[in-house]
Design a protein around this motif. Sequence first.
Motif, PDB file in Angstrom:
ATOM      1  N   GLU A  50       0.831  -1.205   0.000  1.00 51.66           N
ATOM      2  CA  GLU A  50       0.000   0.000   0.000  1.00 51.66           C
ATOM      3  C   GLU A  50       0.867   1.257   0.000  1.00 51.66           C
ATOM      4  O   GLU A  50       0.554   2.224  -0.701  1.00 51.66           O
ATOM      5  CB  GLU A  50      -0.930  -0.005   1.206  1.00 51.66           C
ATOM      6  CG  GLU A  50      -2.065  -0.998   1.082  1.00 51.66           C
ATOM      7  CD  GLU A  50      -2.921  -1.092   2.328  1.00 51.66           C
ATOM      8  OE1 GLU A  50      -2.507  -0.561   3.388  1.00 51.66           O
ATOM      9  OE2 GLU A  50      -4.005  -1.690   2.240  1.00 51.66           O
ATOM     10  N   GLU A  51       1.956   1.256   0.770  1.00 54.27           N
ATOM     11  CA  GLU A  51       2.863   2.401   0.769  1.00 54.27           C
ATOM     12  C   GLU A  51       3.509   2.592  -0.593  1.00 54.27           C
ATOM     13  O   GLU A  51       3.607   3.723  -1.094  1.00 54.27           O
ATOM     14  CB  GLU A  51       3.942   2.219   1.834  1.00 54.27           C
ATOM     15  CG  GLU A  51       3.440   2.373   3.251  1.00 54.27           C
ATOM     16  CD  GLU A  51       4.524   2.085   4.284  1.00 54.27           C
ATOM     17  OE1 GLU A  51       5.714   2.057   3.911  1.00 54.27           O
ATOM     18  OE2 GLU A  51       4.168   1.884   5.453  1.00 54.27           O
ATOM     19  N   GLU A  55       3.198   5.900  -3.092  1.00 54.69           N
ATOM     20  CA  GLU A  55       4.363   6.582  -3.652  1.00 54.69           C
ATOM     21  C   GLU A  55       4.306   6.598  -5.175  1.00 54.69           C
ATOM     22  O   GLU A  55       4.625   7.618  -5.802  1.00 54.69           O
ATOM     23  CB  GLU A  55       5.647   5.906  -3.175  1.00 54.69           C
ATOM     24  CG  GLU A  55       5.936   6.100  -1.699  1.00 54.69           C
ATOM     25  CD  GLU A  55       7.129   5.295  -1.236  1.00 54.69           C
ATOM     26  OE1 GLU A  55       7.822   4.688  -2.089  1.00 54.69           O
ATOM     27  OE2 GLU A  55       7.366   5.271  -0.013  1.00 54.69           O
ATOM     28  N   ARG A  56       3.916   5.484  -5.768  1.00 56.00           N
ATOM     29  CA  ARG A  56       3.804   5.415  -7.224  1.00 56.00           C
ATOM     30  C   ARG A  56       2.746   6.390  -7.728  1.00 56.00           C
ATOM     31  O   ARG A  56       2.953   7.076  -8.742  1.00 56.00           O
ATOM     32  CB  ARG A  56       3.447   3.992  -7.662  1.00 56.00           C
ATOM     33  CG  ARG A  56       3.418   3.814  -9.179  1.00 56.00           C
ATOM     34  CD  ARG A  56       2.949   2.429  -9.577  1.00 56.00           C
ATOM     35  NE  ARG A  56       1.721   2.034  -8.951  1.00 56.00           N
ATOM     36  CZ  ARG A  56       0.494   2.421  -9.341  1.00 56.00           C
ATOM     37  NH1 ARG A  56       0.365   3.239 -10.356  1.00 56.00           N
ATOM     38  NH2 ARG A  56      -0.580   1.999  -8.707  1.00 56.00           N
ATOM     39  N   ALA A  57       1.631   6.489  -7.028  1.00 57.78           N
ATOM     40  CA  ALA A  57       0.572   7.415  -7.426  1.00 57.78           C
ATOM     41  C   ALA A  57       1.063   8.859  -7.373  1.00 57.78           C
ATOM     42  O   ALA A  57       0.752   9.667  -8.266  1.00 57.78           O
ATOM     43  CB  ALA A  57      -0.652   7.227  -6.538  1.00 57.78           C
ATOM     44  N   MET A  63       4.588  13.363 -12.738  1.00 55.54           N
ATOM     45  CA  MET A  63       4.963  13.173 -14.142  1.00 55.54           C
ATOM     46  C   MET A  63       3.855  13.623 -15.088  1.00 55.54           C
ATOM     47  O   MET A  63       4.124  14.241 -16.126  1.00 55.54           O
ATOM     48  CB  MET A  63       5.331  11.708 -14.410  1.00 55.54           C
ATOM     49  CG  MET A  63       6.624  11.272 -13.749  1.00 55.54           C
ATOM     50  SD  MET A  63       8.038  12.312 -14.193  1.00 55.54           S
ATOM     51  CE  MET A  63       8.159  12.036 -15.936  1.00 55.54           C
ATOM     52  N   TYR A  64       2.607  13.323 -14.742  1.00 53.52           N
ATOM     53  CA  TYR A  64       1.491  13.764 -15.581  1.00 53.52           C
ATOM     54  C   TYR A  64       1.422  15.286 -15.617  1.00 53.52           C
ATOM     55  O   TYR A  64       1.203  15.887 -16.669  1.00 53.52           O
ATOM     56  CB  TYR A  64       0.160  13.210 -15.078  1.00 53.52           C
ATOM     57  CG  TYR A  64       0.005  11.716 -15.234  1.00 53.52           C
ATOM     58  CD1 TYR A  64       0.672  11.021 -16.236  1.00 53.52           C
ATOM     59  CD2 TYR A  64      -0.807  10.995 -14.379  1.00 53.52           C
ATOM     60  CE1 TYR A  64       0.537   9.649 -16.369  1.00 53.52           C
ATOM     61  CE2 TYR A  64      -0.960   9.624 -14.508  1.00 53.52           C
ATOM     62  CZ  TYR A  64      -0.287   8.963 -15.504  1.00 53.52           C
ATOM     63  OH  TYR A  64      -0.444   7.598 -15.629  1.00 53.52           O
ATOM     64  N   SER A  65       1.642  15.928 -14.474  1.00 53.50           N
ATOM     65  CA  SER A  65       1.601  17.393 -14.419  1.00 53.50           C
ATOM     66  C   SER A  65       2.712  17.999 -15.274  1.00 53.50           C
ATOM     67  O   SER A  65       2.483  18.957 -16.020  1.00 53.50           O
ATOM     68  CB  SER A  65       1.745  17.870 -12.973  1.00 53.50           C
ATOM     69  OG  SER A  65       0.689  17.385 -12.201  1.00 53.50           O
ATOM     70  N   ILE A  66       3.918  17.438 -15.158  1.00 54.20           N
ATOM     71  CA  ILE A  66       5.041  17.935 -15.957  1.00 54.20           C
ATOM     72  C   ILE A  66       4.768  17.742 -17.448  1.00 54.20           C
ATOM     73  O   ILE A  66       5.012  18.643 -18.261  1.00 54.20           O
ATOM     74  CB  ILE A  66       6.356  17.239 -15.531  1.00 54.20           C
ATOM     75  CG1 ILE A  66       6.762  17.709 -14.141  1.00 54.20           C
ATOM     76  CG2 ILE A  66       7.470  17.497 -16.542  1.00 54.20           C
ATOM     77  CD1 ILE A  66       7.918  16.933 -13.537  1.00 54.20           C
ATOM     78  N   THR A  67       4.235  16.580 -17.808  1.00 50.59           N
ATOM     79  CA  THR A  67       3.954  16.299 -19.217  1.00 50.59           C
ATOM     80  C   THR A  67       2.898  17.249 -19.769  1.00 50.59           C
ATOM     81  O   THR A  67       3.047  17.786 -20.879  1.00 50.59           O
ATOM     82  CB  THR A  67       3.480  14.836 -19.375  1.00 50.59           C
ATOM     83  OG1 THR A  67       4.491  13.977 -18.850  1.00 50.59           O
ATOM     84  CG2 THR A  67       3.215  14.496 -20.825  1.00 50.59           C
TER      85      THR A  67
END
Length: 81
Positions: A50-51, A55-57, A63-67
């Motif tokens: 779960e941790e 972290e992956r989320a 990354m989505y924001s940067i893209t």
Amino acid sequence: MSENVVGQNRQYGTSNLDTSEGTLDDVTGAGAASLRRQIIKLNRRLQHLEEENKERAKREMVMYSITIGFWLLNTWLWFRR
């Protein structure tokens, strides 16, 4: 016909033993301790997963924001030409 079923059971590694489910009262002290240890191990593993998932989320959101920012900037620069 029952000989055929017995033969099939042997072929697939099953047996004709009674497989009725026992109750918790049937569990011995050592068995209960073993089950408790397994549950504790599974709980730790689940918490760890779960941790990692959280972290992956977070990484994906960054990354989505940067893209998206990159493509918006490129689009704006392309329209300014």
